[in-house]
Structures are given as structure tokens and as C-alpha cells.
Scaffold this active site. Structure first.
Site, mmCIF file in Angstrom:
data_model
loop_
_atom_site.group_PDB
_atom_site.id
_atom_site.type_symbol
_atom_site.label_atom_id
_atom_site.label_comp_id
_atom_site.label_asym_id
_atom_site.label_seq_id
_atom_site.Cartn_x
_atom_site.Cartn_y
_atom_site.Cartn_z
ATOM 1 N N TYR A 52 0.835 -1.197 0.000
ATOM 2 C CA TYR A 52 0.000 0.000 0.000
ATOM 3 C C TYR A 52 0.877 1.258 0.000
ATOM 4 O O TYR A 52 1.641 1.505 0.939
ATOM 5 C CB TYR A 52 -0.953 0.012 1.208
ATOM 6 C CG TYR A 52 -1.886 -1.198 1.261
ATOM 7 C CD1 TYR A 52 -2.101 -2.001 0.139
ATOM 8 C CD2 TYR A 52 -2.556 -1.537 2.425
ATOM 9 C CE1 TYR A 52 -2.946 -3.098 0.182
ATOM 10 C CE2 TYR A 52 -3.416 -2.630 2.474
ATOM 11 C CZ TYR A 52 -3.596 -3.413 1.347
ATOM 12 O OH TYR A 52 -4.432 -4.494 1.394
ATOM 13 N N HIS B 247 0.249 -11.904 0.876
ATOM 14 C CA HIS B 247 -0.797 -11.070 0.261
ATOM 15 C C HIS B 247 -1.620 -11.842 -0.774
ATOM 16 O O HIS B 247 -2.821 -11.676 -0.870
ATOM 17 C CB HIS B 247 -0.157 -9.824 -0.351
ATOM 18 C CG HIS B 247 -1.063 -8.641 -0.400
ATOM 19 N ND1 HIS B 247 -0.626 -7.361 -0.288
ATOM 20 C CD2 HIS B 247 -2.410 -8.533 -0.557
ATOM 21 C CE1 HIS B 247 -1.643 -6.515 -0.361
ATOM 22 N NE2 HIS B 247 -2.734 -7.213 -0.541
HETATM 23 P P1 NAP Z 1 -13.944 -0.723 1.389
HETATM 24 O O1 NAP Z 1 -13.498 -0.694 2.789
HETATM 25 O O2 NAP Z 1 -15.042 -1.641 0.987
HETATM 26 O O3 NAP Z 1 -14.374 0.744 0.908
HETATM 27 C C1 NAP Z 1 -13.558 1.872 1.102
HETATM 28 C C2 NAP Z 1 -14.268 3.063 0.464
HETATM 29 O O4 NAP Z 1 -15.533 3.260 1.122
HETATM 30 C C3 NAP Z 1 -13.503 4.367 0.611
HETATM 31 O O5 NAP Z 1 -13.695 5.090 -0.598
HETATM 32 C C4 NAP Z 1 -14.194 5.090 1.773
HETATM 33 O O6 NAP Z 1 -14.170 6.496 1.639
HETATM 34 C C5 NAP Z 1 -15.618 4.597 1.615
HETATM 35 N N1 NAP Z 1 -16.321 4.557 2.902
HETATM 36 C C6 NAP Z 1 -15.870 4.083 4.097
HETATM 37 N N2 NAP Z 1 -16.812 4.195 5.050
HETATM 38 C C7 NAP Z 1 -17.881 4.773 4.459
HETATM 39 C C8 NAP Z 1 -19.155 5.182 4.915
HETATM 40 N N3 NAP Z 1 -19.506 5.006 6.200
HETATM 41 N N4 NAP Z 1 -20.019 5.756 4.041
HETATM 42 C C9 NAP Z 1 -19.665 5.943 2.749
HETATM 43 N N5 NAP Z 1 -18.456 5.573 2.240
HETATM 44 C C10 NAP Z 1 -17.584 5.004 3.085
HETATM 45 O O7 NAP Z 1 -12.743 -1.046 0.387
HETATM 46 P P2 NAP Z 1 -11.207 -1.443 0.482
HETATM 47 O O8 NAP Z 1 -10.376 -0.309 0.950
HETATM 48 O O9 NAP Z 1 -10.875 -2.081 -0.816
HETATM 49 O O10 NAP Z 1 -11.166 -2.638 1.572
HETATM 50 C C11 NAP Z 1 -10.901 -2.434 2.943
HETATM 51 C C12 NAP Z 1 -9.504 -2.857 3.317
HETATM 52 O O11 NAP Z 1 -9.288 -4.238 3.028
HETATM 53 C C13 NAP Z 1 -8.396 -2.168 2.522
HETATM 54 O O12 NAP Z 1 -8.217 -0.829 2.888
HETATM 55 C C14 NAP Z 1 -7.240 -3.081 2.812
HETATM 56 O O13 NAP Z 1 -6.735 -2.839 4.117
HETATM 57 C C15 NAP Z 1 -7.924 -4.444 2.705
HETATM 58 N N6 NAP Z 1 -7.847 -5.056 1.348
HETATM 59 C C16 NAP Z 1 -7.111 -6.181 1.176
HETATM 60 C C17 NAP Z 1 -7.002 -6.761 -0.073
HETATM 61 C C18 NAP Z 1 -6.178 -7.998 -0.255
HETATM 62 O O14 NAP Z 1 -5.896 -8.384 -1.399
HETATM 63 N N7 NAP Z 1 -5.796 -8.657 0.808
HETATM 64 C C19 NAP Z 1 -7.651 -6.196 -1.178
HETATM 65 C C20 NAP Z 1 -8.423 -5.064 -0.971
HETATM 66 C C21 NAP Z 1 -8.519 -4.501 0.287
HETATM 67 P P3 NAP Z 1 -13.152 7.475 2.439
HETATM 68 O O15 NAP Z 1 -11.831 6.766 2.490
HETATM 69 O O16 NAP Z 1 -13.162 8.702 1.611
HETATM 70 O O17 NAP Z 1 -13.703 7.734 3.808
#
Ligand code: NAP
Length: 277
Positions: free
Chosen positions: A53, A111
């Protein structure tokens, strides 16, 4: 905070903070540090990050936000597959610890599956455990067959977690992987639980949110957390998002809610390869 208990007996908070996309824009850095600090203040005691990241900058941001404090913080990071040889995993972890300004991780994950044999990666993880640099290890994006392969390698049974894509719009793990992990007491860490924000505009989610007088995000998170052995890590930089997400812990979806959500987001009807973001 509700917890999931690992097979070692350790308890892990069910709701944490994701950090993907942090560290990519300098102008956002201060807001990202503040969001992590706010989440910790509000009781979100788990942080998920990765050397990938922001090519290490997300880990630096986490390091700045925690400021060396480790009590009450469950810290998770991940190694790139191309670094996941026996010696490469050790060196990558040491670099992560430096960026995070800490001496240990609670959980260190592969990962995704790369070309290094799992036996080598596990040997590296076990060496890190012995040295006290990680407390537990696990994997991410591994499907049923890969978990079977992992179970066959020396110390493969020590895998504590599989971090996988799971949200209302992506329910493939319910076909087999989820039950397999639950049976083996491998914690499932659901990533992208908000479908990266796309789920929150869906009318069925809005309907349930109005009923519970909460934000749609809290519904999406409560839905993921209804499953035993599952924790999740939404990413939020905006403070109002961090606050809204915590409300998920107070929401108990009833059978009517689940029926509405099942109709809009049907469970899988056949096996499919594990989806990845
Ligand atoms: P997510 O958590 O599903 O969505 C994040 C998005 O949702 C951001 O744009 C955020 O906006 C928005 N958001 C958060 N809370 C909200 C709310 N209450 N109302 C409206 N919008 C909201 O997506 P993600 O970041 O892909 O997944 C979460 C975490 O999982 C990642 O950050 C990472 O740590 C991990 N991950 C791991 C893998 C893997 O391959 N292992 C892949 C993907 C993700 P703002 O940031 O503007 O607040």
C-alpha cells in the site's frame, strides 16, 4: 468490542481499519493519520496494512498514527508474493517493522499466492515467529485448493487467517471456503466489505439502513459480521465515515432484513474461483 477467538485462544477485534489507497497522495497524508487515530480512539483496535500500500507509505502513516503505542492495537501487515521466500519474508517483515516503528506484528499475511512454494513462505513466517517479530501468520486470497496445499506443508496448520474479498455483492466464499475456514478455525478477514463504496447506493441496503436508523455502511458491515469467525476492515479516511462504520457493532440484522438482502444480493448457486479486488 466483539472478538473472534483464534485457535491459539487469542481474541481479535471483529472491526478494524483498512489502509489500502492510503499513502498514495501527499496531500491526504495528514487526514489519513487523523482517520487512523480517530478509529483507535473510538475503539477500532485492529489495523490492516501491507508493504504494497503506497509502496510502504501506508505503513509509515500507520506508524505515525500509532506513535509507538502497541497496547490495545492489533497490527496486521502483508508480504508481497515476490518477497515471500524463506529469507525474503524475513527481510520484508523487518522493513515493515521499521516503517511501522514497532518491534512486532500481531499477524503477518502472504498477500496472495505467488511463485514461491508455500513451504518456503511458512518457514520464513515460523522463523519470524520464533524471533518474536510476528505473533501469528496467515494468508490472503487463498481459495480452498490452496488452503489444502497449505495444510500439507510443515507447520501449515499454524495458519491463523485467510483475508478474502467478502461483501453483499461478492458472496462466493459462502459456497465452500467460509465453512472450510470455520471448521479449521482459520479466521476470515473480509476485505472491501463496502464493495469499495459501491454497495452503499443500492436500494435494499438503504431500506435496511432506514429501518435501523443508521448509515448504509453500517448495514453492509453488520451483514458481513453476522457470520461466526469473520472480522472485517473497512477503509475510511473521512471522519464521518469512521464514526458511521462503528455503528455496525450495534446493529443486529433480523430474519426479515436478511431476506431483503438475500433477494437483492443472492447467495452463490455454484462454485466459482475466489474473486479478488
Ligand atoms: P472498502 O473498505 O469496501 O471501501 C472503502 C471506500 O468506502 C472508501 O472510498 C471510503 O471512503 C468509503 N467509505 C468508508 N466508510 C464509508 C461510509 N460510512 N459511508 C460511505 N463511504 C464510506 O474497500 P477497500 O479499501 O478495498 O477494503 C478495505 C480494506 O481491506 C483495505 O483498505 C485493505 O486494508 C484491505 N484489502 C485487502 C485486499 C487484499 O488483497 N488482501 C484487497 C483489498 C482490500 P473514504 O476513504 O473517503 O472515507
Amino acid at each position: 468490542m466483539r472478538t473472534v477467538t483464534l485457535k491459539t485462544g487469542e481474541r481479535v477485534p471483529v472491526l478494524g481499519l483498512g489502509t489500502w489507497r492510503m499513502g498514495e497522495r501527499r496531500s491526504e497524508r495528514a487526514a489519513e493519520v487523523r482517520a487512523i487515530k480517530l478509529g483507535l480512539e473510538l475503539g477500532l483496535g485492529l489495523i490492516d496494512t501491507a508493504e504494497m500500500y503506497g509502496e510502504g507509505v501506508a505503513e509509515e502513516i500507520v506508524g505515525e498514527a500509532i506513535g509507538g503505542v502497541r497496547d490495545g492495537i492489533y497490527l496486521v501487515s502483508k508480504v508481497y508474493p515476490h518477497n515471500a521466500s524463506r529469507t525474503g519474508a524475513v527481510a520484508a517483515c523487518e522493513r515493515s517493522l521499521k516503517r511501522l516503528k514497532t518491534d512486532r506484528l500481531d499477524l503477518y499475511l502472504l498477500h496472495w499466492r505467488g511463485s514461491h512454494p508455500l513451504a518456503e513462505t511458512v518457514a520464513g513466517f515460523e522463523a519470524l515467529k520464533k524471533a518474536g517479530k510476528i505473533r501469528h501468520w496467515g494468508v490472503s486470497n487463498l481459495d480452498v485448493d490452496d488452503l489444502d496445499g497449505l495444510a500439507g506443508v510443515r507447520n501449515g496448520g499454524n495458519c491463523a487467517c485467510d483475508q478474502v474479498l467478502y461483501h453483499l455483492g461478492s458472496r462466493g466464499i459462502e459456497w465452500r471456503l467460509l465453512a472450510k475456514c470455520q471448521a479449521a478455525r482459520i479466521m476470515v478477514m473480509a476485505y472491501s466489505p463496502l464493495g469499495q463504496g459501491t454497495l452503499l447506493r443500492k436500494s435494499a441496503v438503504g431500506t435496511i439502513a432506514r429501518k435501523h436508523a443508521c448509515d448504509p455502511a453500517a448495514v453492509a458491515l453488520a451483514w458481513v459480521l453476522r457470520q461466526p469467525g469473520v472480522i472485517t476492515i473497512p477503509k475510511a479516511t473521512r471522519p464521518e465515515h469512521v464514526r458511521a462504520n462503528i455503528k455496525a457493532l450495534d446493529i443486529k440484522l433480523d430474519a426479515d432484513d436478511l431476506a431483503v438482502l438475500d433477494a437483492a444480493f443472492p447467495p452463490p448457486k455454484r462454485a466459482r474461483p475466489l474473486e479478488m479486488t
